[in-house]
Design an enzyme around this catalytic site. Structure first.
Site, short mmCIF file in Angstrom:
data_model
loop_
_atom_site.label_atom_id
_atom_site.label_comp_id
_atom_site.label_asym_id
_atom_site.label_seq_id
_atom_site.Cartn_x
_atom_site.Cartn_y
_atom_site.Cartn_z
N ASP A 134 20.01 40.62 16.19
CA ASP A 134 19.02 41.55 16.73
C ASP A 134 17.60 41.01 16.57
OD1 ASP A 134 19.58 41.98 13.92
OD2 ASP A 134 18.26 43.73 14.00
N GLU A 201 19.91 43.87 11.45
CA GLU A 201 19.13 43.45 10.29
C GLU A 201 17.72 44.00 10.34
OE1 GLU A 201 16.35 41.04 7.91
OE2 GLU A 201 16.40 41.31 10.10
#
Length: 503
Positions: A134, A201
């Site tokens: 991400d 994350e």
């Protein structure tokens, strides 16, 4: 006795005092010189790694393709951009066929990936490489300032441009490329290697890395070490050291936010209370104390070891001062406190981030509140920070910790075999690089692996200068094509070193 006679008699005493003082100064100088010279370089002298040909342009194109996918995660909505994450999975499968044919791949928590590369020795402790999928959003209104559109995945002027090129798809692609090359050469690691790629994350890691940890716990997996994103190979960023310095994060700060509230009677603005008695005034005074009376700074722990490691690579007074912190410690600390980056290594930092009070210009608010964010130094805790806040604000305030906090991590020893392995890998590839431990002041998925890992490191094998750091989560994020190839070489050599005999 006349003044003249007294002066004559005093001269020998003054002379002796001057001689004693001179002798003490010479003795101190000798002690400082001896300490400085005795503390020789801590850098390992290792043979160069075998040359490795990397098709840098091909790797850059693979990364550029990954950048084109808008893998922005949401804390509240797990399904946001799920199709983009799945397209990334398909892209990786297409570009790294050997990895996907020979390693076990599992999807965990909906979108996160766990690859398992079985080792030849079932008794060897496994290791894990982390790199998340991400990326952070692009700040609205800044798109026009990008030299290439943030999700265009452009390779130009020797760089891969775009959001995630550095944080953290560069690491992901470099790891996969290294493993693809090793598989093609017939290599098998001695320990089992896990490749963990979380999909959230940037928004907590709860659906990704945390679920991977739970899965590995169920399988009774114990990891020798974890290597995640973090600090970098700095160029010109460590004062006094001309060589590049690879800062390997051996600990990570904790995190806590506290909501302060104060309540008063409120009322009409035409009848204000005594000075300092309103909710806003009380809150302002409390925030002033918290901002000025921060938790103490100390040149200890990871920060002290970092400077003691880099000191022998310096010249002049900087080397003397950092080699003799028993004397110059307060002076060095005072200088480091003046710069936000170095100050953050020395203390639990206090940041005033949110302020709320009042809704109408002629009404005294009955309540005022603020949010403070703390990045907690190893050795302190969320509880000790709360005590600090409560002591500074005094009575009349409520102090509430907000969700999402976590404790600082344990400190990984630089004497561990895994730290030496990372250092040997770096020195074999980049012999000019100085390797030193450091404190990671941001956050990473690696902290979630504390329950199952003996050692945790936060380090990205990419070169960066101070002006590059603003690109991280900022405008014009990019990574050099040559740096990407070096990242592949680092992971390739580190994995090969897993099979080297341990001392």
């Amino acid at each position: 006795m006349s003044p003249a006679q007294a002066g004559i008699q005093a001269r020998p005493m003054i002379k002796r005092a001057v001689l004693v003082l001179a002798a003490l100064v010479l003795l101190l100088a000798a002690v400082l010189a001896a300490n400085t010279l005795r503390q020789g370089s801590r850098q390992l002298d290792v043979p160069p790694a075998p040359p490795l040909a990397v098709d840098a342009q091909a790797v850059a194109e693979k990364l550029a393709g990954a950048v084109r996918l808008r893998t922005i995660a949401s804390r509240e909505d797990p399904s946001l951009n799920a199709d983009e994450f799945r397209r990334l999975h398909a892209w990786l499968e297409q570009r790294f066929p050997l990895v996907h044919a020979r390693l076990q791949r599992e999807v965990v928590g909906g979108l996160s990936l766990l690859y398992t590369w079985r080792g030849s020795d079932p008794n060897a402790k496994a290791v894990a490489l982390l790199a998340h999928q991400d990326v952070v959003p692009v700040a609205p209104g800044t798109e026009a300032a990008w030299q290439a559109p943030p999700f265009a995945g452009v390779v130009r002027d020797g760089f891969v441009w775009g959001r995630g090129a550095w944080d953290d798809k560069g690491n992901l692609v470099a790891q996969l490329e290294a493993i693809e090359m090793l598989l093609g050469s017939g290599f098998q690691p001695r320990p089992t290697v896990y490749l963990v790629s979380g999909a959230d994350e940037e928004v907590s890691g709860e659906r990704g890395a945390q679920q991977v940890v739970k899965l590995l716990q169920q399988r009774q997996v114990r990891l020798d070490f974890v290597l995640d994103e973090g600090l970098v190979i700095t160029e010109g960023m460590v004062p006094g050291v001309q060589a590049p310095v690879a800062l390997v994060g051996t600990a990570e700060k904790g995190y806590a936010s506290f909501l302060l509230k104060v309540r008063t009677q409120g009322g009409h603005s035409s009848l204000p209370p005594a000075p300092g008695a309103s909710a806003i005034a009380q809150l302002a005074e409390a925030l002033r104390r918290l901002d000025r009376e921060q938790l103490p700074a100390a040149l200890e722990g990871v920060a002290r070891e970092m400077f003691e490691t880099t000191a022998p690579e310096m010249r002049g007074f900087q080397r003397v001062a950092l080699s003799n912190l028993w004397l110059f410690g307060p002076l060095v600390r005072a200088q480091l406190e003046k710069t936000p980056g170095s100050n953050a290594m020395l203390r639990t930092t206090t940041a005033l981030t949110v302020l709320r009070a009042g809704e109408k210009e002629n009404v005294l608010p009955a309540e005022a509140e603020a949010v403070l964010n703390f990045r907690i130094l190893p050795g302190e805790s969320r509880a000790s920070v709360r005590q600090h806040v409560q002591a500074r604000v005094g009575e009349g305030f409520s102090v509430e910790e907000l969700p999402g906090g976590y404790e600082p991590t344990p400190v990984t020893s630089t004497r561990s075999a895994s730290y030496q392995q990372i250092q040997r890998t770096l020195r074999s590839l980049f012999p000019e690089v100085v390797v030193a431990p450091a404190l990671y002041v941001a956050g990473s998925d690696s902290r979630l692996f504390v329950p199952i890992a003996d050692h945790i490191y936060r380090f990205s094998p990419v070169r960066a200068r101070s002006e590059d750091l603003q690109r991280l989560h900022g405008t014009n994020e990019r990574i050099a094509v040559a740096a990407l190839a070096d990242m592949v070489r680092f992971y390739h050599q580190l994995l090969r070193n897993l099979n080297a005999p341990t001392a």
